[in-house]
Design a protein around this motif. Structure first.
Motif, PDB file in Angstrom:
ATOM      1  N   MET A 243      55.432 -23.633  17.035  1.00 53.18           N
ATOM      2  CA  MET A 243      54.079 -23.114  17.105  1.00 53.18           C
ATOM      3  C   MET A 243      53.917 -22.012  16.064  1.00 53.18           C
ATOM      4  O   MET A 243      54.874 -21.291  15.755  1.00 53.18           O
ATOM      5  CB  MET A 243      53.774 -22.564  18.502  1.00 53.18           C
ATOM      6  CG  MET A 243      53.763 -23.597  19.609  1.00 53.18           C
ATOM      7  SD  MET A 243      53.430 -22.857  21.228  1.00 53.18           S
ATOM      8  CE  MET A 243      51.818 -22.095  20.917  1.00 53.18           C
ATOM      9  N   ALA A 244      52.701 -21.878  15.531  1.00 51.43           N
ATOM     10  CA  ALA A 244      52.417 -20.827  14.553  1.00 51.43           C
ATOM     11  C   ALA A 244      50.983 -20.347  14.717  1.00 51.43           C
ATOM     12  O   ALA A 244      50.095 -21.123  15.102  1.00 51.43           O
ATOM     13  CB  ALA A 244      52.652 -21.328  13.130  1.00 51.43           C
ATOM     14  N   VAL A 245      50.776 -19.077  14.427  1.00 50.83           N
ATOM     15  CA  VAL A 245      49.430 -18.498  14.393  1.00 50.83           C
ATOM     16  C   VAL A 245      49.332 -17.671  13.122  1.00 50.83           C
ATOM     17  O   VAL A 245      50.347 -17.196  12.584  1.00 50.83           O
ATOM     18  CB  VAL A 245      49.134 -17.627  15.629  1.00 50.83           C
ATOM     19  CG1 VAL A 245      49.074 -18.472  16.884  1.00 50.83           C
ATOM     20  CG2 VAL A 245      50.172 -16.515  15.781  1.00 50.83           C
ATOM     21  N   GLY A 246      48.113 -17.493  12.635  1.00 50.01           N
ATOM     22  CA  GLY A 246      47.971 -16.704  11.422  1.00 50.01           C
ATOM     23  C   GLY A 246      46.536 -16.491  11.019  1.00 50.01           C
ATOM     24  O   GLY A 246      45.598 -16.997  11.652  1.00 50.01           O
ATOM     25  N   LEU A 247      46.376 -15.723   9.957  1.00 48.14           N
ATOM     26  CA  LEU A 247      45.068 -15.521   9.351  1.00 48.14           C
ATOM     27  C   LEU A 247      45.220 -15.533   7.840  1.00 48.14           C
ATOM     28  O   LEU A 247      46.289 -15.237   7.296  1.00 48.14           O
ATOM     29  CB  LEU A 247      44.405 -14.233   9.836  1.00 48.14           C
ATOM     30  CG  LEU A 247      45.047 -12.888   9.508  1.00 48.14           C
ATOM     31  CD1 LEU A 247      44.634 -12.371   8.136  1.00 48.14           C
ATOM     32  CD2 LEU A 247      44.666 -11.856  10.561  1.00 48.14           C
ATOM     33  N   LYS A 248      44.123 -15.865   7.176  1.00 50.01           N
ATOM     34  CA  LYS A 248      44.133 -15.958   5.722  1.00 50.01           C
ATOM     35  C   LYS A 248      42.776 -15.528   5.193  1.00 50.01           C
ATOM     36  O   LYS A 248      41.742 -16.044   5.621  1.00 50.01           O
ATOM     37  CB  LYS A 248      44.432 -17.389   5.279  1.00 50.01           C
ATOM     38  CG  LYS A 248      44.386 -17.606   3.767  1.00 50.01           C
ATOM     39  CD  LYS A 248      44.663 -19.046   3.389  1.00 50.01           C
ATOM     40  CE  LYS A 248      43.514 -19.970   3.775  1.00 50.01           C
ATOM     41  NZ  LYS A 248      43.660 -21.316   3.173  1.00 50.01           N
ATOM     42  N   TYR A 249      42.784 -14.582   4.272  1.00 48.53           N
ATOM     43  CA  TYR A 249      41.569 -14.176   3.566  1.00 48.53           C
ATOM     44  C   TYR A 249      41.836 -14.316   2.079  1.00 48.53           C
ATOM     45  O   TYR A 249      42.743 -13.678   1.536  1.00 48.53           O
ATOM     46  CB  TYR A 249      41.185 -12.739   3.900  1.00 48.53           C
ATOM     47  CG  TYR A 249      39.949 -12.269   3.154  1.00 48.53           C
ATOM     48  CD1 TYR A 249      38.674 -12.647   3.575  1.00 48.53           C
ATOM     49  CD2 TYR A 249      40.060 -11.476   2.009  1.00 48.53           C
ATOM     50  CE1 TYR A 249      37.545 -12.233   2.887  1.00 48.53           C
ATOM     51  CE2 TYR A 249      38.941 -11.056   1.311  1.00 48.53           C
ATOM     52  CZ  TYR A 249      37.682 -11.433   1.760  1.00 48.53           C
ATOM     53  OH  TYR A 249      36.568 -11.034   1.072  1.00 48.53           O
ATOM     54  N   GLU A 250      41.079 -15.181   1.429  1.00 43.26           N
ATOM     55  CA  GLU A 250      41.286 -15.448   0.004  1.00 43.26           C
ATOM     56  C   GLU A 250      39.985 -15.228  -0.757  1.00 43.26           C
ATOM     57  O   GLU A 250      39.017 -15.976  -0.602  1.00 43.26           O
ATOM     58  CB  GLU A 250      41.770 -16.887  -0.219  1.00 43.26           C
ATOM     59  CG  GLU A 250      43.164 -17.180   0.322  1.00 43.26           C
ATOM     60  CD  GLU A 250      44.271 -16.574  -0.517  1.00 43.26           C
ATOM     61  OE1 GLU A 250      43.984 -16.095  -1.639  1.00 43.26           O
ATOM     62  OE2 GLU A 250      45.418 -16.577  -0.050  1.00 43.26           O
TER      63      GLU A 250
END
Length: 364
Positions: A243-250
């Motif tokens: 399982m993985a969780v995350g955020l990304k702002y590009e």
């Protein structure tokens, strides 16, 4: 007879229209194939040095390396996109299987934004960073989370697969919001062999991998990912439940952060007769936090804290503290300077050392 003639006329007209439509369809397909197909490639060269104490070994502290050399063809014909990509560097037939080989070979039906269907060999639908091109991640290599838990050089013992596998994937975007009308939801779910690239299935199960993420604003994604399956090698089957969780702002600025946990032994955790070795663990986890800031239109700098724990314990932790600067001479030519400080608790030798490298990216 008066009735038959009009019927024959309309039948003939319909057949003529059908033939005309087929000819137009064939003509359009040919035009799409010619006009929307591109050929290209990219190369990443690398010079590196480190100060790790290697205790009398003859291994060099410096190295020149051709990190990547790839050729590709991609495009679109009618409602189908396609890509074929080969990695050309390395020596074929080595134990790591890093020689000339196919890395991408897929076709995707893209008629509707909310449902695209892809079949072939492509990136696994796990984590934000894994699907990213090496040009875009900002550092000299992928994070340890991606390397060990997304199938680059997977901890289970799978051959080097560049985060890819063979399978069928559904993905799409829907629910437009905001003044810019960006889609709020993206999803992707795939069924894969579970054996990595260029390998047929070795067991009766298939890997199921998927992710769902939302875009509260246009450039910000918050997501969760899951993976369940098995890997087989030398007659040994091991689980891969992750399982993985995350955020990304590009945008001009970059912020990426991901955390993943894994359950499942490695192939090397077993004896040749299939019995489990003592002292092994089926747990692992990893996380990273990366920030990128523009210094100018041509230069962007990054910093990252990157951690992997092979047994999900502090005494198996490997931490990297990374700085990187990327300078674009033009769109297709980039120079990258990287510095990594490594703290590796898994090694009995020098566990704290510095690494610097210079990488030149060019594409055509």
């Amino acid at each position: 007879m008066k009735i038959i003639r009009p019927i024959l006329f309309f039948v003939a007209l319909a057949m003529t229209g059908n033939i005309f439509a087929q000819n137009n369809l064939g003509k359009q397909a040919k035009e799409d194939l010619l006009q929307k197909t591109s050929f290209g490639g990219y190369v990443i060269g690398k010079a590196s040095a480190n100060d790790q104490d290697i205790y009398g070994s003859n291994k060099s502290h410096t190295n020149f390396d051709l990190r990547l050399a790839r050729l590709y063809v991609d495009g679109k014909v009618l409602d189908f996109k396609y890509k074929f990509q080969m990695e050309m560097n390395g020596v074929s037939g080595t134990s790591k299987e890093k020689g000339p080989r196919i890395v991408d070979a897929w076709a995707e039906w893209v008629r509707y934004k909310f449902l695209n269907i892809r079949f072939g060999q492509f990136k696994r639908a796990f984590t934000f960073e894994n699907p990213m091109n090496p040009w875009d991640i900002g550092f000299g290599s992928y994070s340890q989370l991606i390397d060990k838990l997304a199938g680059m050089n997977d901890r289970v013992g799978e051959h080097s697969s560049n985060g890819r596998d063979i399978g069928l994937q559904l993905q799409g975007d829907f629910l437009p919001i905001g003044k810019d009308n960006h889609n709020f939801v993206h999803y992707q779910v795939g069924v894969y062999n579970g054996q990595g690239i260029n390998h047929s299935d070795e067991n009766r199960s298939k890997d199921i991998i998927g992710g769902v993420y939302v875009y509260p604003v246009k450039n910000l994604a918050i997501g969760a990912f899951g993976w369940t399956g098995e890997y087989s090698k030398n007659g040994i089957n091991v689980d891969r439940n992750r399982m993985a969780v995350g955020l990304k702002y590009e945008a001009d600025w970059t912020v990426r952060a991901e955390f993943a946990v894994s359950e499942g032994h490695k192939v090397d955790d077993y004896e040749s007769d299939g019995t489990l070795k003592n002292g092994t663990s089926d747990k692992a986890d990893a996380w990273y936090i990366a920030v990128g800031a523009p210094l100018s239109k041509k230069c962007k700098v990054y910093a990252k804290w990157d951690v992997y724990r092979d047994n999900k314990e502090w005494n198996t932790q490997k931490s990297l503290y990374c700085l990187s600067a990327n300078y674009y001479f033009c769109k297709n030519l980039k120079l990258q300077a990287n510095y990594n400080y490594t703290c590796d608790k898994t090694t009995a030798g020098d566990s704290h050392y510095n690494t610097v490298d210079l990488q030149l990216y060019w594409r055509f």
